[in-house]
Each structure stands twice: as structure tokens, then as C-alpha cells.
Design a protein around this motif. Structure first.
Motif, mmCIF file in Angstrom:
data_model
loop_
_atom_site.group_PDB
_atom_site.id
_atom_site.type_symbol
_atom_site.label_atom_id
_atom_site.label_comp_id
_atom_site.label_asym_id
_atom_site.label_seq_id
_atom_site.Cartn_x
_atom_site.Cartn_y
_atom_site.Cartn_z
ATOM 1 N N SER A 338 0.343 4.531 5.973
ATOM 2 C CA SER A 338 0.799 3.854 7.191
ATOM 3 C C SER A 338 0.588 2.349 7.087
ATOM 4 O O SER A 338 1.446 1.555 7.477
ATOM 5 N N LYS A 339 -0.560 1.952 6.541
ATOM 6 C CA LYS A 339 -0.847 0.521 6.349
ATOM 7 C C LYS A 339 0.030 -0.038 5.236
ATOM 8 O O LYS A 339 0.611 -1.128 5.361
ATOM 9 N N LEU A 340 0.158 0.712 4.159
ATOM 10 C CA LEU A 340 0.897 0.249 2.992
ATOM 11 C C LEU A 340 2.377 0.057 3.309
ATOM 12 O O LEU A 340 3.006 -0.907 2.844
ATOM 13 N N ALA A 341 2.940 0.955 4.114
ATOM 14 C CA ALA A 341 4.365 0.870 4.445
ATOM 15 C C ALA A 341 4.698 -0.447 5.138
ATOM 16 O O ALA A 341 5.738 -1.062 4.876
ATOM 17 N N ILE A 342 3.815 -0.904 6.020
ATOM 18 C CA ILE A 342 4.039 -2.168 6.739
ATOM 19 C C ILE A 342 3.995 -3.343 5.763
ATOM 20 O O ILE A 342 4.828 -4.250 5.797
ATOM 21 N N ILE A 343 3.026 -3.329 4.854
ATOM 22 C CA ILE A 343 2.872 -4.418 3.881
ATOM 23 C C ILE A 343 4.072 -4.460 2.931
ATOM 24 O O ILE A 343 4.595 -5.532 2.615
ATOM 25 N N LEU A 344 4.521 -3.292 2.490
ATOM 26 C CA LEU A 344 5.678 -3.229 1.595
ATOM 27 C C LEU A 344 6.937 -3.751 2.268
ATOM 28 O O LEU A 344 7.745 -4.450 1.645
ATOM 29 N N LEU A 345 7.097 -3.429 3.553
ATOM 30 C CA LEU A 345 8.249 -3.929 4.295
ATOM 31 C C LEU A 345 8.215 -5.453 4.390
ATOM 32 O O LEU A 345 9.226 -6.133 4.225
ATOM 33 N N GLN A 346 7.005 -6.001 4.624
ATOM 34 C CA GLN A 346 6.862 -7.458 4.706
ATOM 35 C C GLN A 346 7.209 -8.114 3.379
ATOM 36 O O GLN A 346 7.898 -9.146 3.326
ATOM 37 N N LEU A 347 6.748 -7.519 2.279
ATOM 38 C CA LEU A 347 7.055 -8.066 0.953
ATOM 39 C C LEU A 347 8.552 -7.977 0.648
ATOM 40 O O LEU A 347 9.121 -8.889 0.041
ATOM 41 N N GLU A 348 9.180 -6.887 1.079
ATOM 42 C CA GLU A 348 10.608 -6.734 0.854
ATOM 43 C C GLU A 348 11.401 -7.759 1.666
ATOM 44 O O GLU A 348 12.353 -8.366 1.163
ATOM 45 N N MET A 349 11.007 -7.976 2.924
ATOM 46 C CA MET A 349 11.699 -8.956 3.763
ATOM 47 C C MET A 349 11.532 -10.377 3.232
ATOM 48 O O MET A 349 12.388 -11.231 3.453
ATOM 49 N N LYS A 350 10.429 -10.640 2.550
ATOM 50 C CA LYS A 350 10.203 -11.963 1.967
ATOM 51 C C LYS A 350 10.891 -12.118 0.614
ATOM 52 O O LYS A 350 10.806 -13.182 -0.009
ATOM 53 N N GLY A 351 11.568 -11.050 0.175
ATOM 54 C CA GLY A 351 12.322 -11.137 -1.069
ATOM 55 C C GLY A 351 11.468 -11.050 -2.315
ATOM 56 O O GLY A 351 11.885 -11.486 -3.397
ATOM 57 N N ILE A 352 10.263 -10.467 -2.198
ATOM 58 C CA ILE A 352 9.327 -10.415 -3.327
ATOM 59 C C ILE A 352 9.476 -9.123 -4.114
ATOM 60 O O ILE A 352 9.358 -9.117 -5.334
ATOM 61 N N ILE A 353 9.746 -8.018 -3.409
ATOM 62 C CA ILE A 353 9.882 -6.724 -4.068
ATOM 63 C C ILE A 353 11.207 -6.075 -3.693
ATOM 64 O O ILE A 353 11.863 -6.499 -2.739
ATOM 65 N N VAL A 354 11.568 -5.044 -4.435
ATOM 66 C CA VAL A 354 12.781 -4.286 -4.181
ATOM 67 C C VAL A 354 12.403 -2.825 -3.971
ATOM 68 O O VAL A 354 11.612 -2.267 -4.742
ATOM 69 N N ALA A 355 12.958 -2.214 -2.929
ATOM 70 C CA ALA A 355 12.733 -0.797 -2.667
ATOM 71 C C ALA A 355 13.829 0.014 -3.335
ATOM 72 O O ALA A 355 15.019 -0.234 -3.113
ATOM 73 N N LEU A 356 13.436 0.996 -4.152
ATOM 74 C CA LEU A 356 14.370 1.863 -4.854
ATOM 75 C C LEU A 356 14.349 3.253 -4.228
ATOM 76 O O LEU A 356 13.422 3.579 -3.471
ATOM 77 N N PRO A 357 15.332 4.107 -4.520
ATOM 78 C CA PRO A 357 15.318 5.461 -3.981
ATOM 79 C C PRO A 357 14.045 6.195 -4.372
ATOM 80 O O PRO A 357 13.477 5.980 -5.447
ATOM 81 N N GLY A 358 13.603 7.092 -3.487
ATOM 82 C CA GLY A 358 12.388 7.876 -3.757
ATOM 83 C C GLY A 358 11.103 7.126 -3.460
ATOM 84 O O GLY A 358 10.045 7.470 -3.992
ATOM 85 N N LYS A 359 11.207 6.063 -2.616
ATOM 86 C CA LYS A 359 10.029 5.261 -2.245
ATOM 87 C C LYS A 359 9.343 4.680 -3.471
ATOM 88 O O LYS A 359 8.124 4.708 -3.615
ATOM 89 N N VAL A 360 10.176 4.158 -4.374
ATOM 90 C CA VAL A 360 9.702 3.471 -5.586
ATOM 91 C C VAL A 360 9.909 1.976 -5.378
ATOM 92 O O VAL A 360 10.915 1.543 -4.807
ATOM 93 N N TYR A 361 8.947 1.172 -5.857
ATOM 94 C CA TYR A 361 8.997 -0.272 -5.659
ATOM 95 C C TYR A 361 8.806 -1.000 -6.981
ATOM 96 O O TYR A 361 8.081 -0.539 -7.861
ATOM 97 N N ARG A 362 9.482 -2.150 -7.081
ATOM 98 C CA ARG A 362 9.292 -3.014 -8.256
ATOM 99 C C ARG A 362 9.385 -4.468 -7.807
ATOM 100 O O ARG A 362 9.935 -4.767 -6.736
ATOM 101 N N ILE A 363 8.886 -5.368 -8.644
ATOM 102 C CA ILE A 363 8.997 -6.809 -8.364
ATOM 103 C C ILE A 363 10.449 -7.213 -8.521
ATOM 104 O O ILE A 363 11.145 -6.763 -9.422
ATOM 105 N N LYS A 364 10.921 -8.085 -7.636
ATOM 106 C CA LYS A 364 12.315 -8.530 -7.687
ATOM 107 C C LYS A 364 12.515 -9.471 -8.861
ATOM 108 O O LYS A 364 11.711 -10.341 -9.110
#
Length: 364
Positions: A338-364
Motif C-alpha cells: 500500500s505504501k509502495l504503490a503510492i511511491i511508485l505512482l509518484q515516481l512514474e508521474m515524475k517521469g523517473i520510472i516506467v510501469a510495465l504489464p504485470g506490475k513490473v517497474y524499470r528506470i525510464k
């Protein structure tokens, strides 16, 4: 003083771009319109008794005085349709606004302009196309136009900034606010590397009826409108349709037949409303664009200094892993999802990371 009357003309209830141009053509400029007699006004095509009364009322000039103080205080350019800075491509459109409010540093008459539009519900597929397409546009020295909305619009602006490409956001409200609020930081960067443009004066809310009006400006500013990802209904298709009525080129990226947010693009292609493209080379061929003599080197997206401690920890973990699931991140950081999801969303909105299918993340 002339700017006061130019603004006042946009404040007259019932006088739109077409009627305003009739008035300007008849009187030569905006100022004498407000000192004309009712008898003079009603002789002008499209100006009846009611509109004449609205022009001669005190309210337009009172509201214009307030707006003039606002633009002067905030260093906003008010660009009238007869100003040489007014976008020439937009001026060719019959329903173009007579006045634009602009805050930025890029020329609104560049040699090449592309409008990039799409769904607010961008998928990993759409985000990936947007990023790769814009990266490939760097050597062509274009300016990118979009609407600063969630989804593809935001990704277009963000990737343009990352690649050092000037980008202009067209707003459906006044320059006294940014909507959505999540784009404030990005909008501030755009003022330094592009700009923000609107026909709406301060105090105008981002109401639903304003966005089709905004869309006509997005279409009118561009040599070509590119639809990256879109559902069967929505603003992107409206923009594409308007671009077609302006006799401007429209392109669309195809998508899978069973994908909701590819249906709009596939429809545009199927009905010959858009050219099918798969990348920048297709656009170059269609537009007959040559590469710039000296290709502009893309700017690398720097890690923002505004990341808080938790965001920095998550970023460092993803960077080390290169690509990681939310489950693995939660295990490594020992944080609840629950905490991590909020942080990941913030990083994605700042253009730092990319969300991939299956809740996988990588650096942009």
C-alpha cells in the motif's frame, strides 16, 4: 491602450472569433469598436441589435482592465491575431481565437510542429510508443504540441523535455492555474523549454465545454497531428477530426484489435482519416522532412533533487535490479505494498520510472 480593447473584444458576450474579425475588418482595429454608435455597429454582417448592446455595455472594458493587470503582473504575453508573433498556422483556421495568452520562451512559428494526442488512460504500449517516437524526432528539430492532460499528453510533454525538444501545452482554462494539479512541476519546466498557451482569460475554470475549443488550437498549431493511443470516443479523435477539417495531415499508430485504447487509432486508419505510421521515419516520409544539418543531441533526464527519502530508496532499488516486480520491491524494501504503490505512482508521474504489464517497474 490598444491591448485593453483587444482583450475587451473577447469579453463581449456573443461575439466569437468570426464576428470579432468582421468588426476588426470594418473598423481597422479593436479600439474604435467601443466608441462606435449602435447605428454603425448594426450595419456590420453578423452584428444585430442585441450584440451591439453587448458591445456598448460597460462590462467588457471593466473585465478587460482586470485581465490586463493580471497579464502585466505575471509577465504573460497577450498575442492579438494581427500581431506578427501570432501562430501563422493557427491564423489560417477560420475559427481561430483572436487573442492568445502565452507564457514561455519558444517561437510559436517554428519550422516544424507536431501535435501528439491520445487517451488519458495510457497503457504501457502507448507510453513506450510515445517515448520512442519522440526520441526519434530529435534530429528533425520539431516543436511538440499537446494538451497537458493525463495520459499520452503528459507523456508527450515529459519525453519532449527529456529529449530537449521545445513543447507547448494548450490549456482549457486560464493561466492562473494548472490542471491537472499533478502537472504543475512539469508545466513550470515547460515554460523554460517551450510554453503554455490558452485563449481563456484568468479565472476560467477547466470546464468540460472548454476542451473541444482547446483541441482546435492543438490541431491548428501543427503541421501534423499524431494520435498515439485512443479509445473509440474521446478528445484525441475530436482533435484528429478538427485537423482533417483544417486540411492538415493526421497520423495514427495502429494497435491490437482487442485493445480498448487502440480502437480509436484503428478506426481513424480504417476510415482513411489518418495515415498509418509506426515511427518517425514514416512521418519523415509523409511530411518530406529532411534531417537537420547538425542533429540536436538529446538531453538526458536528470534525477530530480526533489525526491524524498522513500522515493530515493525505491529508485535506487529499481536501478540496481534494472527491472523488478512490486512484490520483489516490497520484499527488498520491507514496505507494505500500500505504501509502495503510492511511491511508485509518484515516481512514474515524475517521469523517473516506467510501469510495465504485470506490475513490473524499470528506470525510464
Amino acid at each position: 491602450m490598444s491591448l485593453l480593447y483587444q482583450i475587451a473584444l473577447t469579453k463581449v458576450n456573443g461575439v466569437g472569433p468570426v464576428a470579432a474579425r468582421h468588426l476588426i475588418s470594418h473598423f481597422g482595429n479593436a479600439e474604435p469598436i467601443f466608441s462606435a454608435s449602435k447605428k454603425q455597429l448594426v450595419t456590420i454582417p453578423g452584428i444585430g441589435m442585441r450584440l451591439a448592446d453587448n458591445i456598448l455595455a460597460a462590462q467588457p472594458l471593466r473585465e478587460a482592465e482586470i485581465e490586463l493587470r493580471f497579464v502585466e503582473k505575471h509577465n504573460i504575453e497577450a498575442i492579438f491575431c494581427e500581431n506578427k508573433k501570432y501562430p501563422k498556422r493557427l491564423a489560417e483556421c477560420p475559427d481561430a481565437p483572436i487573442l492568445l495568452y502565452y507564457k514561455g520562451n519558444t517561437d510559436l512559428n517554428p519550422s516544424r510542429t507536431i501535435s501528439i494526442v491520445g487517451t488519458r488512460n495510457a497503457t504501457a504500449y502507448g507510453k513506450s510508443i510515445c517515448a520512442e517516437f519522440i526520441k526519434a524526432l530529435v534530429p528533425y528539430e520539431v516543436t511538440i504540441i499537446s494538451g497537458l492532460a493525463y495520459g499520452i499528453d503528459s507523456y508527450a510533454h515529459r519525453n519532449a523535455l527529456a529529449q530537449g525538444i521545445p513543447t507547448v501545452g494548450v490549456l482549457g482554462h486560464g493561466l492562473d492555474r494548472i490542471y491537472p494539479a499533478a502537472n504543475r512541476e512539469m508545466a513550470a519546466k515547460m515554460i523554460g523549454s517551450g510554453g503554455l498557451l490558452t485563449e481563456f482569460s484568468s479565472g476560467t475554470n477547466p470546464d468540460k465545454q472548454n476542451f473541444p475549443m482547446r483541441n482546435r488550437i492543438i490541431a491548428g498549431l501543427a503541421d501534423v497531428t499524431v494520435v498515439v493511443e485512443a479509445a473509440a470516443k474521446g478528445g484525441a479523435l475530436i482533435t484528429a477530426e478538427i485537423a482533417n477539417t483544417y486540411n492538415r495531415d493526421v497520423c495514427a499508430f495502429p494497435g491490437k484489435l482487442d485493445q480498448e485504447f487502440s480502437a480509436g487509432c484503428n478506426y481513424l486508419i480504417k476510415t482513411n482519416r489518418a495515415h498509418l505510421i509506426t515511427g518517425a521515419k514514416d512521418l519523415q516520409y509523409l511530411m518530406n522532412w529532411e534531417l537537420a544539418q547538425t542533429p540536436v543531441q538529446p538531453k538526458q533526464l536528470a534525477l530530480p533533487v526533489s525526491l524524498d527519502t522513500s522515493e530515493q530508496q525505491a529508485y535506487a532499488t529499481i536501478q540496481t535490479a534494472k527491472q523488478v516486480t512490486i512484490d520483489e520491491l516490497s520484499r527488498q524494501l520491507q514496505w507494505p505494498q500500500s505504501k509502495l504503490a503510492i511511491i511508485l505512482l509518484q515516481l512514474e508521474m515524475k517521469g523517473i520510472i516506467v510501469a510495465l504489464p504485470g506490475k513490473v517497474y524499470r528506470i525510464k
